[in-house]
Design a protein around this motif. Sequence first.
Motif, mmCIF file in Angstrom:
data_model
loop_
_atom_site.group_PDB
_atom_site.id
_atom_site.type_symbol
_atom_site.label_atom_id
_atom_site.label_comp_id
_atom_site.label_asym_id
_atom_site.label_seq_id
_atom_site.Cartn_x
_atom_site.Cartn_y
_atom_site.Cartn_z
ATOM 1 N N PRO A 137 32.724 32.934 8.857
ATOM 2 C CA PRO A 137 32.169 31.613 9.176
ATOM 3 C C PRO A 137 32.679 31.069 10.507
ATOM 4 O O PRO A 137 33.791 31.387 10.944
ATOM 5 C CB PRO A 137 32.653 30.741 8.021
ATOM 6 N N VAL A 138 31.853 30.237 11.129
ATOM 7 C CA VAL A 138 32.197 29.599 12.401
ATOM 8 C C VAL A 138 31.697 28.161 12.390
ATOM 9 O O VAL A 138 30.778 27.803 11.659
ATOM 10 C CB VAL A 138 31.569 30.339 13.603
ATOM 11 N N LEU A 139 32.308 27.339 13.241
ATOM 12 C CA LEU A 139 31.803 25.996 13.484
ATOM 13 C C LEU A 139 30.664 26.096 14.479
ATOM 14 O O LEU A 139 30.773 26.812 15.477
ATOM 15 C CB LEU A 139 32.898 25.094 14.059
ATOM 16 N N THR A 140 29.591 25.402 14.213
ATOM 17 C CA THR A 140 28.446 25.419 15.114
ATOM 18 C C THR A 140 27.815 24.036 15.153
ATOM 19 O O THR A 140 28.000 23.235 14.243
ATOM 20 C CB THR A 140 27.409 26.481 14.661
ATOM 21 N N ASP A 141 27.104 23.771 16.226
ATOM 22 C CA ASP A 141 26.365 22.514 16.299
ATOM 23 C C ASP A 141 25.267 22.506 15.238
ATOM 24 O O ASP A 141 24.681 23.549 14.936
ATOM 25 C CB ASP A 141 25.719 22.348 17.684
ATOM 26 N N TRP A 176 28.782 22.046 11.881
ATOM 27 C CA TRP A 176 28.511 22.671 10.596
ATOM 28 C C TRP A 176 29.287 23.980 10.514
ATOM 29 O O TRP A 176 29.410 24.721 11.494
ATOM 30 C CB TRP A 176 27.026 22.918 10.414
ATOM 31 N N TRP A 177 29.824 24.245 9.348
ATOM 32 C CA TRP A 177 30.547 25.478 9.054
ATOM 33 C C TRP A 177 29.511 26.444 8.496
ATOM 34 O O TRP A 177 28.936 26.198 7.432
ATOM 35 C CB TRP A 177 31.648 25.182 8.052
ATOM 36 N N THR A 178 29.220 27.486 9.243
ATOM 37 C CA THR A 178 28.120 28.373 8.882
ATOM 38 C C THR A 178 28.563 29.827 8.879
ATOM 39 O O THR A 178 29.507 30.221 9.573
ATOM 40 C CB THR A 178 26.946 28.232 9.873
ATOM 41 N N GLU A 224 23.634 30.585 6.663
ATOM 42 C CA GLU A 224 24.070 29.701 5.580
ATOM 43 C C GLU A 224 24.970 28.580 6.085
ATOM 44 O O GLU A 224 25.967 28.819 6.754
ATOM 45 C CB GLU A 224 24.822 30.488 4.503
ATOM 46 N N MET A 225 24.610 27.359 5.737
ATOM 47 C CA MET A 225 25.423 26.181 6.024
ATOM 48 C C MET A 225 26.368 26.011 4.834
ATOM 49 O O MET A 225 25.934 25.796 3.708
ATOM 50 C CB MET A 225 24.514 24.959 6.182
ATOM 51 N N LEU A 226 27.667 26.156 5.087
ATOM 52 C CA LEU A 226 28.671 26.090 4.028
ATOM 53 C C LEU A 226 29.344 24.722 3.943
ATOM 54 O O LEU A 226 29.861 24.350 2.892
ATOM 55 C CB LEU A 226 29.741 27.161 4.256
ATOM 56 N N GLY A 227 29.378 24.012 5.059
ATOM 57 C CA GLY A 227 30.037 22.711 5.074
ATOM 58 C C GLY A 227 29.763 21.992 6.363
ATOM 59 O O GLY A 227 29.088 22.508 7.250
ATOM 60 N N ARG A 228 30.298 20.773 6.437
ATOM 61 C CA ARG A 228 30.159 19.984 7.656
ATOM 62 C C ARG A 228 31.453 19.229 7.905
ATOM 63 O O ARG A 228 32.228 18.971 7.002
ATOM 64 C CB ARG A 228 28.970 19.054 7.638
ATOM 65 N N GLY A 237 39.968 8.031 9.101
ATOM 66 C CA GLY A 237 40.685 8.766 10.131
ATOM 67 C C GLY A 237 39.779 9.375 11.179
ATOM 68 O O GLY A 237 38.636 8.973 11.359
ATOM 69 N N HIS A 238 40.320 10.365 11.883
ATOM 70 C CA HIS A 238 39.573 11.055 12.931
ATOM 71 C C HIS A 238 38.579 12.074 12.385
ATOM 72 O O HIS A 238 37.540 12.324 12.993
ATOM 73 C CB HIS A 238 40.528 11.828 13.870
ATOM 74 N N ILE A 239 38.933 12.718 11.276
ATOM 75 C CA ILE A 239 38.140 13.848 10.812
ATOM 76 C C ILE A 239 37.796 13.689 9.337
ATOM 77 O O ILE A 239 38.665 13.402 8.516
ATOM 78 C CB ILE A 239 38.890 15.189 11.031
ATOM 79 N N GLY A 240 36.530 13.904 9.037
ATOM 80 C CA GLY A 240 36.067 13.974 7.659
ATOM 81 C C GLY A 240 35.345 15.288 7.462
ATOM 82 O O GLY A 240 34.717 15.797 8.394
ATOM 83 N N TYR A 241 35.443 15.852 6.291
ATOM 84 C CA TYR A 241 34.813 17.150 6.059
ATOM 85 C C TYR A 241 34.338 17.267 4.620
ATOM 86 O O TYR A 241 34.835 16.592 3.726
ATOM 87 C CB TYR A 241 35.775 18.293 6.396
ATOM 88 N N ASP A 242 33.351 18.117 4.428
ATOM 89 C CA ASP A 242 32.787 18.404 3.110
ATOM 90 C C ASP A 242 32.402 19.873 3.056
ATOM 91 O O ASP A 242 31.827 20.391 4.011
ATOM 92 C CB ASP A 242 31.512 17.584 2.867
ATOM 93 N N ILE A 243 32.687 20.506 1.940
ATOM 94 C CA ILE A 243 32.232 21.870 1.678
ATOM 95 C C ILE A 243 31.208 21.780 0.548
ATOM 96 O O ILE A 243 31.454 21.097 -0.461
ATOM 97 C CB ILE A 243 33.399 22.794 1.267
ATOM 98 N N ARG A 244 30.091 22.440 0.702
ATOM 99 C CA ARG A 244 29.068 22.389 -0.347
ATOM 100 C C ARG A 244 29.653 22.953 -1.637
ATOM 101 O O ARG A 244 30.472 23.878 -1.603
ATOM 102 C CB ARG A 244 27.799 23.103 0.089
ATOM 103 N N PRO A 245 29.280 22.383 -2.773
ATOM 104 C CA PRO A 245 29.890 22.786 -4.043
ATOM 105 C C PRO A 245 29.901 24.289 -4.313
ATOM 106 O O PRO A 245 30.906 24.824 -4.795
ATOM 107 C CB PRO A 245 29.063 22.020 -5.078
ATOM 108 N N GLY A 246 28.842 24.994 -3.979
ATOM 109 C CA GLY A 246 28.784 26.432 -4.238
ATOM 110 C C GLY A 246 29.713 27.264 -3.366
ATOM 111 O O GLY A 246 29.901 28.452 -3.623
ATOM 112 N N ALA A 247 30.312 26.651 -2.345
ATOM 113 C CA ALA A 247 31.204 27.383 -1.438
ATOM 114 C C ALA A 247 32.663 26.907 -1.556
ATOM 115 O O ALA A 247 33.511 27.347 -0.782
ATOM 116 C CB ALA A 247 30.721 27.229 0.007
#
Length: 179
Positions: free
Chosen positions: A2-6, A77-79, A83-87, A103-113
């Motif tokens: 996985p990588v971070l992508t726009d 997006w974490w892809t 597949e989009m796995l999170g944001r 704070g500065h950073i918020g994140y979410d991982i989709r439930p299936g990942a």
Amino acid sequence: MPVLTDPSIRFRRSFLEAVKEFHADTDYEPSWFITDIDDAALSDSDEAAFETYVARVLAEGTEVGHKPGFVPMTTLWWTEGEEMLGRLAIRHRLIPKLERVGGHIGYDIRPGARRQGHATAMLRAAMPVAAGLGIAEALLTCDDTNVASRRVIEACGGRFVDEHDHKLRFWVPTRQPTS
């Protein structure tokens, strides 16, 4: 790997599937980023509305493109493949409300990942991006009951600061210390 992508329309199918997973998750309320999507953008048949949504998210990283009451934030997006796995959103600066919650950073991982190490890897990958935005240390918060998020933040070097209204606050260095 996985990588971070726009955000991109190429992840539309997977993004829509992830949103359905977030809504079906009974363990957690959907994040604000899920409730902030126009219904038209979530339609299986309205590709133009999704394209508009993606353009809006990308514009939120600018001084003129963010919503009133918000600060500029870079959303990634974490892809993996298609597949989009999170944001993850990196807020470029703090305002008093964000100093207490968000704070500065918020994140979410989709439930299936979830429970596969994605949150920790995604947050680590975001630190150089935050550093590039001039953030030397990122403030991260989580609910005092969210043990998984606390572990992610601590695994990325988070130093506990305090607790305020059931929110834990941590400072996380954005650059790895040099030996």
